[in-house]
Design a protein around this motif. Structure first.
Motif, PDB file in Angstrom:
ATOM      1  N   HIS A 126       0.402  16.276  67.397  1.00  0.00           N
ATOM      2  CA  HIS A 126      -0.449  15.924  66.263  1.00  0.00           C
ATOM      3  C   HIS A 126       0.315  16.272  64.996  1.00  0.00           C
ATOM      4  O   HIS A 126       0.744  17.418  64.829  1.00  0.00           O
ATOM      5  CB  HIS A 126      -1.770  16.718  66.324  1.00  0.00           C
ATOM      6  CG  HIS A 126      -2.813  16.215  65.385  1.00  0.00           C
ATOM      7  ND1 HIS A 126      -3.890  16.972  65.002  1.00  0.00           N
ATOM      8  CD2 HIS A 126      -2.957  15.015  64.749  1.00  0.00           C
ATOM      9  CE1 HIS A 126      -4.644  16.264  64.177  1.00  0.00           C
ATOM     10  NE2 HIS A 126      -4.105  15.085  64.013  1.00  0.00           N
ATOM     11  N   LEU A 153      -9.254  12.970  67.748  1.00  0.00           N
ATOM     12  CA  LEU A 153      -8.289  13.248  68.831  1.00  0.00           C
ATOM     13  C   LEU A 153      -8.984  13.195  70.187  1.00  0.00           C
ATOM     14  O   LEU A 153      -8.473  12.625  71.143  1.00  0.00           O
ATOM     15  CB  LEU A 153      -7.689  14.652  68.667  1.00  0.00           C
ATOM     16  CG  LEU A 153      -6.538  14.870  67.706  1.00  0.00           C
ATOM     17  CD1 LEU A 153      -6.148  16.338  67.716  1.00  0.00           C
ATOM     18  CD2 LEU A 153      -5.329  14.008  68.043  1.00  0.00           C
ATOM     19  N   ILE A 207      -1.996  13.344  74.704  1.00  0.00           N
ATOM     20  CA  ILE A 207      -1.533  13.142  73.326  1.00  0.00           C
ATOM     21  C   ILE A 207      -0.430  14.176  73.104  1.00  0.00           C
ATOM     22  O   ILE A 207      -0.669  15.379  73.184  1.00  0.00           O
ATOM     23  CB  ILE A 207      -2.700  13.321  72.329  1.00  0.00           C
ATOM     24  CG1 ILE A 207      -3.744  12.225  72.564  1.00  0.00           C
ATOM     25  CG2 ILE A 207      -2.207  13.299  70.895  1.00  0.00           C
ATOM     26  CD1 ILE A 207      -4.997  12.339  71.699  1.00  0.00           C
ATOM     27  N   GLN A 243      -8.109  10.843  73.290  1.00  0.00           N
ATOM     28  CA  GLN A 243      -7.662  11.485  74.535  1.00  0.00           C
ATOM     29  C   GLN A 243      -8.552  11.096  75.718  1.00  0.00           C
ATOM     30  O   GLN A 243      -8.065  10.882  76.824  1.00  0.00           O
ATOM     31  CB  GLN A 243      -7.632  13.010  74.370  1.00  0.00           C
ATOM     32  CG  GLN A 243      -7.021  13.735  75.560  1.00  0.00           C
ATOM     33  CD  GLN A 243      -5.579  13.319  75.844  1.00  0.00           C
ATOM     34  OE1 GLN A 243      -4.654  13.861  75.289  1.00  0.00           O
ATOM     35  NE2 GLN A 243      -5.378  12.338  76.709  1.00  0.00           N
ATOM     36  N   ARG A 266      -8.261  22.209  64.087  1.00  0.00           N
ATOM     37  CA  ARG A 266      -7.031  21.491  64.475  1.00  0.00           C
ATOM     38  C   ARG A 266      -5.976  22.439  65.028  1.00  0.00           C
ATOM     39  O   ARG A 266      -5.277  22.120  65.981  1.00  0.00           O
ATOM     40  CB  ARG A 266      -6.485  20.692  63.280  1.00  0.00           C
ATOM     41  CG  ARG A 266      -7.314  19.446  62.981  1.00  0.00           C
ATOM     42  CD  ARG A 266      -6.815  18.711  61.763  1.00  0.00           C
ATOM     43  NE  ARG A 266      -6.983  19.509  60.551  1.00  0.00           N
ATOM     44  CZ  ARG A 266      -6.368  19.270  59.403  1.00  0.00           C
ATOM     45  NH1 ARG A 266      -5.538  18.261  59.300  1.00  0.00           N
ATOM     46  NH2 ARG A 266      -6.588  20.035  58.350  1.00  0.00           N
TER      47      ARG A 266
END
Ligand SMILES: NC(=O)c1ccc[n+]([C@@H]2O[C@H](COP(=O)([O-])OP(=O)(O)OC[C@H]3O[C@@H](n4cnc5c(N)ncnc54)[C@H](OP(=O)(O)O)[C@@H]3O)[C@@H](O)[C@H]2O)c1
Length: 297
Positions: A176, A162, A173, A166, A192
């Motif tokens: 997710h 990520l 973003i 990004q 996460r």
């Protein structure tokens, strides 16, 4: 602000062609209308669901909805996964793609099948280990600039993947999508969840009920099932599904379950219960321990 900021539930269309009602455009439209009645305005798709046939079903179903309903409906869809199948001629082995030409081509194909002018949220379905982040980010930004996509995000990425995506883009973003549930809680420990909370990035929870395996068959889920039943009885809830979904609501990031049922009554009961039930901290931890089969340290 992320397009999902006001959203608490999404409906997932993946299994639509496995149900005799929702496999027909009129039945699929009935479920879309039921979603809207329940203030579930976002529908989750992917280009690979039945080789595009689920997106096409959505497109055909739109003819059964009125202008007001069409205006409210938003779609999430995904690209990037390739595997040998009749709809993917020439594919010999499972692989992922994130190159610009592919993203552009898949977005156009999804827009056409879905029968919409804009994809509300476009996700990279799986992390491509060969991703050139600059190229991928440019392709996604180009789709946003062209108005074909309102926002983009990722699915099944690690926090490092990520970060790399990004860093290549000025656009945030927007979400997710990961597997996260009382049965699959690794996102609580691998960063996460923290990343989503810190970045105010919604987490879309796929298979919030372990894809239905929670309800029988697998012995692995027996302890958590027993604990869910105990909490269900204590709270006088309508099913263990309601407690399992409510478990997600306590998380400190904006977590949005993607409900995967094809049954309208079940959808309604789960959505209503999700909005009403709040678990206390001790039950939440008891469920986590039961699912993991080990006490927290
Ligand atoms: N990004 C990804 O990699 C990824 C991966 C998987 C899924 N997804 C998305 O996530 C969505 C949801 O995933 P999911 O379908 O696995 O969700 P889920 O809600 O965990 O599972 C849905 C399945 O559970 C059954 N079910 C639900 N409630 C039940 C109950 N009370 N008793 C018995 N069976 C019950 C449903 O059957 P009935 O239809 O009979 O109710 C259906 O077969 C998908 O539609 C897809 O959009 C994304």
């Amino acid at each position: 602000m992320t397009p999902l900021a006001q959203t608490d539930l999404v409906w997932g269309a993946w299994r639509a062609r496995q149900n005799q009602h929702t496999r027909e455009p009129s039945g699929f439209a009935d479920l879309l209308a039921r979603c809207l009645d329940l203030d579930i305005d976002w529908i989750d798709h992917a280009d690979i669901y039945d080789d595009g046939a689920v997106e096409a079903l959505h497109g055909e179903a739109l003819a059964h909805l009125d202008a007001e309903q069409l205006k409210r409906l938003h779609v999430i869809t995904k690209c990037g996964v390739r595997f040998p199948s009749p709809g993917q001629p020439g594919v010999r082995t499972v692989h992922y793609r994130s190159d610009a030409a592919y993203i552009q081509q898949q977005a156009e194909a999804s827009l056409k099948r879905l029968g919409v002018e804009q994809i509300g949220l476009y996700l990279l379905h799986r992390p491509d280990y060969l991703m050139r982040a600059d190229e991928t980010a440019r392709a996604l930004e180009d789709l946003v600039c062209a108005g074909k996509v309102a926002a983009y995000g990722a699915s099944n990425f690690s926090i490092h993947q990520l970060s790399r995506l990004q860093a290549a883009s000025d656009l945030p973003i927007a979400a997710h999508q990961i597997e996260i549930s009382v049965c699959e809680s690794s996102a609580l420990d691998d960063g996460r969840l923290d990343r989503a909370a810190q970045a105010s990035m919604p987490l879309l929870a796929w298979s919030p009920l372990a894809g239905g395996r929670l309800f029988g068959g697998s012995d692995a889920f027996a302890p958590v099932r027993a604990c869910l039943e105990r909490v269900q009885q204590d709270m006088d809830a309508g099913g263990i599904d309601e407690i399992a979904l409510a478990w997600l609501k306590n998380l400190p990031a904006h977590t949005i379950p993607i409900l995967g049922t094809m049954k309208p009554e079940r959808l309604e009961r789960q959505a209503n219960a999700y909005r009403q039930i709040t678990l206390d901290r001790q039950d939440w931890y008891a469920l986590l321990e039961a699912a993991r089969g080990a006490p927290v340290p």
